[in-house]
Design a protein around this motif. Structure first.
Motif, PDB file in Angstrom:
ATOM      1  N   GLU A 209       0.835  -1.203   0.000  1.00  0.00           N
ATOM      2  CA  GLU A 209       0.000   0.000   0.000  1.00  0.00           C
ATOM      3  C   GLU A 209       0.874   1.260   0.000  1.00  0.00           C
ATOM      4  O   GLU A 209       0.589   2.233  -0.711  1.00  0.00           O
ATOM      5  CB  GLU A 209      -0.919  -0.022   1.220  1.00  0.00           C
ATOM      6  N   ILE A 210       1.958   1.226   0.800  1.00  0.00           N
ATOM      7  CA  ILE A 210       2.890   2.354   0.827  1.00  0.00           C
ATOM      8  C   ILE A 210       3.565   2.501  -0.534  1.00  0.00           C
ATOM      9  O   ILE A 210       3.727   3.612  -1.054  1.00  0.00           O
ATOM     10  CB  ILE A 210       3.930   2.151   1.945  1.00  0.00           C
ATOM     11  N   ALA A 211       3.950   1.374  -1.130  1.00  0.00           N
ATOM     12  CA  ALA A 211       4.603   1.399  -2.440  1.00  0.00           C
ATOM     13  C   ALA A 211       3.657   1.907  -3.525  1.00  0.00           C
ATOM     14  O   ALA A 211       4.069   2.649  -4.428  1.00  0.00           O
ATOM     15  CB  ALA A 211       5.111   0.001  -2.788  1.00  0.00           C
ATOM     16  N   THR A 212       2.396   1.512  -3.436  1.00  0.00           N
ATOM     17  CA  THR A 212       1.401   1.986  -4.399  1.00  0.00           C
ATOM     18  C   THR A 212       1.281   3.505  -4.337  1.00  0.00           C
ATOM     19  O   THR A 212       1.241   4.192  -5.371  1.00  0.00           O
ATOM     20  CB  THR A 212       0.034   1.338  -4.128  1.00  0.00           C
ATOM     21  N   ALA A 213       1.234   4.030  -3.119  1.00  0.00           N
ATOM     22  CA  ALA A 213       1.160   5.491  -2.953  1.00  0.00           C
ATOM     23  C   ALA A 213       2.401   6.181  -3.515  1.00  0.00           C
ATOM     24  O   ALA A 213       2.333   7.347  -3.941  1.00  0.00           O
ATOM     25  CB  ALA A 213       0.990   5.830  -1.473  1.00  0.00           C
TER      26      ALA A 213
END
Length: 418
Positions: A209-213
């Motif tokens: 999720e952090i990487a997607t952001a």
């Protein structure tokens, strides 16, 4: 660069995170419907640099025979006609010497220690939470000969500056109070206070999720059908979602990496070693572990993850078979029930299996392949969670043309060239 990461487990997702942090445009593809749904899903939960040792070592062949004969033994071999199994076993036996063990250990410890430091920095910069604890690991000895036999391990820990404590019964109970209920079951232990624990699947999901952001694109439910080459380079990947192309590619498919590398003409000696776990809901926290307890007799890790106990272990050499064998469950239940009776509800436990991608010498394979735009991050065995962040950071540096912060020159696939 535009980079395609093949594999969405903890190694693939951490690799994607550090590649995008380095300024690359990253896409991750995985056949599952979300991150960390195969080997990373329900492992033992240990982040244990202090236990980063090769399976292959002096005395292991003799021990293996004893393990095979034990009622609750940690090793099962289901022999078949798979030539890759026998080739891998032969290579592993060749590494069961004191000389090779020392070389392989020296390659594993630095990447494991580095990975823990990278994970700590990641936690500080992102505030990521994953039922993590930093209370160390306790290797528990039921028999005096086990405690007497740790001199070699102690010398290695001293050599690499790994903090440790040798504990008697009272010391073990001070570290893990619930063991007071079964003090007659053990005689002492070896504690590594610098080790950590955490839910690998929870970590991987939240990091995705952090990487997607941050710009990483994840494409789940995508099956790889073929990898194309042209003029000595990878030219594209055929998938169920169409053709995927990039400037560079990362092979992070765990136990399935060797399948594709054989097709690409660069075999790597990675073989699936099947592990099992049960996840037990805690019913009485006073009778549950505080961190990780390694039951040395059965080679089983018992880990506290929030309101659950994760019990993981056993090594089954059976190819790509994912069937769940009740005998393995009984081994896990016996260990946790014997050391932490009443801590959790075994009748409500979930049972799982996964394939650990093992190399015969122990260290993972991190580095460039014979194709200049294909890189490998695979073969971590039981230490994928322990080594994930450091391996990903090292590979990101290699792909980006930077010098890694640690010497990773002996971790690449070229070490098998001879």
């Amino acid at each position: 660069m535009k980079i395609l990461v093949l594999g969405g487990g903890v190694v693939g997702v951490t690799t994607a995170y550090y590649l995008t942090e380095a300024g690359h445009e990253v896409t991750v593809i995985d056949r599952q419907q979300g991150p960390a749904l195969e080997t990373s899903f329900a492992n033992a939960g240990e982040v244990s640099p202090g236990y980063s040792s090769p399976w292959a070592g002096p005395g292991v062949p003799v021990k293996a025979v004893k393990w095979l004969l034990m009622k609750y033994g940690p090793l099962v071999i289901r022999p078949g006609l798979d030539p890759h199994m026998w080739s891998w076993l032969t290579k592993m036996l060749r590494n069961c010497t004191a000389e090779r063990y020392a070389v392989n250990k020296a390659r594993m410890v630095p990447i494991a220690e580095y990975s823990r430091d990278v994970l700590k920095a990641l936690r500080a910069s992102t505030n990521i939470a994953y039922d993590d604890r930093a209370k160390g690991t306790l290797q528990l000895f039921r028999k005096q000969y086990q405690l007497d036999g740790i001199a070699g391990d102690i010398e290695v820990l001293k050599q690499y500056g790994v903090p440790f404590n040798i504990l008697d019964q009272n010391g073990c109970i001070a570290a893990e109070p619930a063991l007071a209920n079964v003090r007659e079951k053990f005689i002492g232990g070896l504690q590594l206070p610098g080790d950590e624990t955490g839910d690998c699947q929870m970590f991987t999901t939240r990091l995705s999720e952090i990487a997607t952001a941050a710009g990483v694109r994840f494409e789940f439910g995508v099956t790889i059908n073929g990898i194309r080459t042209d003029k000595g380079r990878i030219s594209g990947v055929s998938t169920s979602a169409g053709e995927k192309t990039a400037d560079a590619y990362v092979m992070a498919m765990g136990s399935y990496s060797p399948v594709w590398m054989r097709k690409l003409g660069q075999p790597i000696p990675v073989y699936p070693i099947k592990g099992y776990s049960i996840t037990v809901p805690i019913t009485d926290a006073r009778r549950a572990p505080e961190s990780t307890v390694m039951d040395e007799t059965y080679k089983i890790a018992i880990t506290r993850l929030g309101d659950r106990i994760r019990v993981g272990g056993t090594a089954e050499i059976a190819g790509y078979d994912l069937s769940l064998h009740e005998g393995r469950r009984k081994t896990l239940e016996h260990s946790v029930g014997d050391l932490f009776p009443g801590g959790g509800d075994l009748s409500a436990a979930t049972f799982w299996t996964g394939l650990r991608p093992m190399t015969p010498d122990g260290p993972p394979i991190i580095g460039a392949s014979k194709y200049p735009n294909l890189f490998l991050n695979t073969g971590h065995g039981t230490l994928g969670w322990t080594m994930a962040c450091g391996s990903a950071r090292v590979l990101s540096d290699i792909v980006s043309g930077r010098k890694p912060e640690i010497d990773a020159s002996k971790l690449g696939p070229s070490r098998y060239a001879s």
